[in-house]
Design a protein around this motif. Sequence first.
Motif, mmCIF file in Angstrom:
data_model
loop_
_atom_site.group_PDB
_atom_site.id
_atom_site.type_symbol
_atom_site.label_atom_id
_atom_site.label_comp_id
_atom_site.label_asym_id
_atom_site.label_seq_id
_atom_site.Cartn_x
_atom_site.Cartn_y
_atom_site.Cartn_z
ATOM 1 N N ASN A 176 0.796 -1.209 0.000
ATOM 2 C CA ASN A 176 0.000 0.000 0.000
ATOM 3 C C ASN A 176 0.833 1.267 0.000
ATOM 4 N N GLY A 177 1.906 1.210 0.784
ATOM 5 C CA GLY A 177 2.742 2.400 0.913
ATOM 6 C C GLY A 177 3.278 2.873 -0.435
ATOM 7 N N VAL A 178 3.680 1.915 -1.238
ATOM 8 C CA VAL A 178 4.292 2.276 -2.519
ATOM 9 C C VAL A 178 3.224 2.581 -3.564
ATOM 10 N N VAL A 179 2.123 1.853 -3.491
ATOM 11 C CA VAL A 179 1.141 1.924 -4.566
ATOM 12 C C VAL A 179 0.449 3.269 -4.628
ATOM 13 N N LYS A 180 0.120 3.813 -3.478
ATOM 14 C CA LYS A 180 -0.568 5.108 -3.511
ATOM 15 C C LYS A 180 0.340 6.151 -4.151
ATOM 16 N N ALA A 181 1.625 6.092 -3.782
ATOM 17 C CA ALA A 181 2.561 7.051 -4.372
ATOM 18 C C ALA A 181 2.662 6.837 -5.875
ATOM 19 N N MET A 182 2.698 5.593 -6.298
ATOM 20 C CA MET A 182 2.765 5.317 -7.727
ATOM 21 C C MET A 182 1.539 5.872 -8.427
ATOM 22 N N ALA A 183 0.394 5.714 -7.801
ATOM 23 C CA ALA A 183 -0.831 6.197 -8.418
ATOM 24 C C ALA A 183 -0.801 7.716 -8.549
ATOM 25 N N ILE A 184 -0.343 8.385 -7.507
ATOM 26 C CA ILE A 184 -0.291 9.848 -7.560
ATOM 27 C C ILE A 184 0.682 10.297 -8.647
#
Lengths: 472, 164, 250
Positions: free
Chosen positions: C99-107
Amino acid sequence: MTIHEVRPPRGAVRQPASAPVKARYRRRMRRADLLVVLSWVSVAIVVALFLAQSGTRGFASVTDAVTSVGVICGLVGTDLILLMMVLAARVPIIDGTFGHDKAMLVHRKLGKPAFYLLLAHGILLLIGYGMASGVNPVVEVGAMWATLPDMPLAFLALALLVVVIVSSFVAVRRRFPYEVWHAIHLLTYLAVLVAIPHQLSVGRLFVDGTLQRTYWLALYVVVAALLVIYRFLLPIVRSLRHSLTVRRVIRVADGVVSIELSGRHLRELNASGGQFLVWRFWTGKTWWHAHPLSLSAVPSDSSLRITVRALGAGSGALAYLPTGTKVSIEGPYGIFTQDARTLPHAVMVAAGIGVTPVRALIEQAELAPGEAVVIIRAASDQPPYLWQELRTLCASKGVVIFLVEGSRSRVLASWQSADAVERGYTLASYAPDIAKSDLYVCGPAHWTDLVIQDARAQGLRRGQIHVERFDW
Amino acid sequence: MRIRAVVGAVIASGAVILGGWEAGAQHSTTLTTQVATPGTGVTGSAAAPQTSSGSTASGTPTASAATAPGATDGTYKGSVVDTEYGTVQVSATISGGKISQVTALKLTDDGGRSVQISNRAAPILRSEVLKAQSANVDSVSGATYTTEGYLSSLQAALDSAHFG
Amino acid sequence: MVWRTHRFDSMGTVVSIMVRMGDGCDEALAEVEAVFRSLDETFSLYRDDSELSRIARHELPLTASSPTVKDAYETALTWRATTRGAFTPNRPDGVVDLNGVVKAMAIESAGRVLGAAGAVDWCVNAGGDVLYDGFSPEKRDWVTGITDPADRGSLLASVALFGQHRAAATSGFSERGDHVWLRGDSEKHFAQVTVFAPNILLADVVSTAVLAAPAGELDDLAGGHSVDVLAVFSDGGLVVTPRLRVQLAA
């Protein structure tokens, strides 16, 4: 003392140097000037790149100034080494403009300044960084070694250069054979390569993405390309193409032999009488020697001839080369040719084995009767090498030939025999038109210098004097 | 060497070096104007570096906890100096007329990237933080809220203001 | 070109967007939503059919997962190494939580979509992690408000973007039960960490790492990167990095 003369028939036509010849000379001189300017500008560019990046901040304080000067020394020193490599790369435009021997002369002259600059680079930066951190230079060495990237390699590069320089001191160089010295000399390539990492990683000058980095890397690429192409690939390709082999070895005099070689497509070499090549004869004993030897006759499409003094460790075995020995070549090099002529007359002065290129030059040159004078210097009891051939050639072309025999004067240093000196002869005595002549000199180094001294005394400019030296 | 070659070389080289010097001078002025001095208008000249990172400030004596008479409290950026680590800029914090903290900011590292070799966090008073508040917040950062939590969050209030 | 706002639910939180764009705005915003949806479908552990859930149930080996999952996992592992374990995708119960990485990737992807559509000024806020570009509607640097962990309804500070920073991320203890697993003694830890950084992934990772590690490690974790940190202790005490201090005083 004997002075032989062969005079041209009366009423011989004297032709002024033709316009195309003068034009060619002017073009060559323009090229020469351009190359010189480019070399200096290359040094200016590296300094300018540094200034463009550091600006006035580079000299704001004493520490800064010391460091900046240290970096500039490194930049200029490396640029000079790269120039030296280009000079030694046998690039055709350099050989065709200056002649390979002149290029090597400049190469040698640049060695000391380049080394001192690089030494200063190391010392000044040690002091500068030490001043900045408040430690003495000795401690600073340890710090730099440990903390800066690629510094061990940089120290290694400097150490290698020291080895190369020391081996080039005349006293040291004399101690071992040329090939050993040359192998040590090639360590310079390694030194240059090994120094590259620290140039790119320490400090800010060659940071990724800057113009400075692009230029610096491009410089290395260009020099490497020139070396690879002209120093290594081209000679290999030529040797393979022309498949030279030894056809005959003929004894010309005591210790002197002519070697006739056969090959193919030799016209493509565009070798001119007066030029030399670097020869490698592939037998067990001789393969590791590279001999710079002039052609002693104008080549045909299928044969070449050189005449060698087969004495000493390297050349002795040349007298015994079996027929069919494969030969590889580098060259042809040199501007000791008729292409260098610009004046109405020509004077050729040769001694010892130096007659070789002169004989080839005479054969190649288009000479009207009376246009040229040849002076051969010989010791007392021996006719010069290829004397018969010389006489025949000169007679057929109407060239005046003088043979100055006899021992040297013990009183006055001169290129002439003692008798000639006593009678007060100079170059002008043999060649009255010497002032309007291109002078070609080939012989032992010291003797050649004496000829040139005489020529300068007669008012000849440096551009009129063409020398073939083999001591590079 | 021939006269023409010498003259040409000298002129060309001189021109090139001059050009480089000019380019460098321009580059320096842009760099110094970027070094903005905050607030009080006392031009920053960094005093003694307390770190041993090998930076020197130009022209000022070294002494720890030096007094900077007449200097108002605040943080000042000093001159930019070159060291073997790259370019370093020294920043000094003055409080109560004394230098309380000095940091060396490394502007570029060997790869040309911006790096701070010293980025030590230090205490700050709530009041100092609060007084810096502005009425014009554009977006709110906080611990992640759920969709339900969002409804009562400040971001929701902001969004309503923007939507409305 | 006008300012548009858009808001949608994704990844269990709310994404708020402000963007100034001319034509093509609707399409761009729809694409942004699609990016978030697609990543959510792959990575959400709250959805039984997501790829990551299937991996958690051992129905799908990690080695046979899609390139998207592998890349995200590799990114997370790299950061785990860099932060010496403070940031890690591996939960104590063995589940891989990206989750930590994915939200940043999405942004980040959202930002690229908006940029490609021609937007120069925009702000994407996904549950408190914000990425900016250009200038705010008042034509100034974007100002980020930081919530007070003790009182979610008030602001602790507001900070205008400065230096190279373009992103702000805050880690704290949210209502949902979070992906921050504390390392070491939980006594000397921060309650909330806000990080300003040139990109959102860096901000997110560092804020998570600093929160998870004992407070003394803040300097190590933040020192190697071009970030600025504002961290809050549970007793309300604050620490900031030097440049942020200057920015707050300005």
